[in-house]
Design a protein around this motif. Sequence first.
Motif, PDB file in Angstrom:
ATOM      1  N   TYR A 162       2.950   1.279  -3.510  1.00  0.00           N
ATOM      2  CA  TYR A 162       2.248   1.407  -4.785  1.00  0.00           C
ATOM      3  C   TYR A 162       1.063   2.369  -4.778  1.00  0.00           C
ATOM      4  CZ  TYR A 162       4.986  -2.731  -5.856  1.00  0.00           C
ATOM      5  OH  TYR A 162       6.022  -3.609  -6.050  1.00  0.00           O
ATOM      6  N   ASP A 163       0.454   2.596  -3.641  1.00  0.00           N
ATOM      7  CA  ASP A 163      -0.763   3.401  -3.628  1.00  0.00           C
ATOM      8  C   ASP A 163      -0.553   4.827  -3.149  1.00  0.00           C
ATOM      9  OD1 ASP A 163      -2.245   1.199  -4.534  1.00  0.00           O
ATOM     10  OD2 ASP A 163      -2.513   0.465  -2.489  1.00  0.00           O
TER      11      ASP A 163
ATOM     12  N   ASP B 155       0.854   8.366  -3.168  1.00  0.00           N
ATOM     13  CA  ASP B 155       1.415   9.217  -4.213  1.00  0.00           C
ATOM     14  C   ASP B 155       2.585  10.016  -3.620  1.00  0.00           C
ATOM     15  OD1 ASP B 155       2.013  11.041  -6.222  1.00  0.00           O
ATOM     16  OD2 ASP B 155      -0.081  11.503  -6.655  1.00  0.00           O
TER      17      ASP B 155
ATOM     18  N   TRP C  41       0.840  -1.198   0.000  1.00  0.00           N
ATOM     19  CA  TRP C  41       0.000   0.000   0.000  1.00  0.00           C
ATOM     20  C   TRP C  41       0.873   1.244   0.000  1.00  0.00           C
ATOM     21  CZ3 TRP C  41      -0.258   3.213   4.482  1.00  0.00           C
ATOM     22  CH2 TRP C  41      -1.182   4.252   4.401  1.00  0.00           C
TER      23      TRP C  41
END
Length: 158
Positions: free
Chosen positions: A81-82, A84, A78
């Motif tokens: 990759y998630d 920003d 998380w």
Amino acid sequence: MKTLLLGIAILLSITTHTYADTSADKKAQIQELFEVMGLDEQINGGFEAMLGVVDQMSAQMQLNAQQKDQLTNIYRDWFKYDIDHASMQRKLVQLYADAFTSDEVDKLVAFYKTPTGQKFLEKSPGLMKRGAQIGMQEAKSKEGELMQRLQPFLESVK
């Protein structure tokens, strides 16, 4: 009258242009500060410190070692990759730009380039993690008091 308006327009464009240049210069200074600070490593260290919460969740859920690893990997994926990170960095640049003058940013860069500044940066992730653990231990030791304070509220909203 046209000359006055033209003069005001030119003055505004020069002022805006100068401000934009100053802002870009300050952002570059802050980027240098982030590089000297090893901001990426600091953010990763902060995330690793947060994983203590996953340890607590694992214990509360009575997960075995494999399940705990799976839960930890879910949080790591998380974060990797998630989240920003580029957006976070832009927001952090603005935060620092609002908080510090250009002169102060220069002084921070100079400090973090010293051996003491580098030692502070090197030690910060571990200190953050240990500090979070101390905070969690203290909070856990006072859960009873929290529950006593929460009980009347929880009963009133039933």
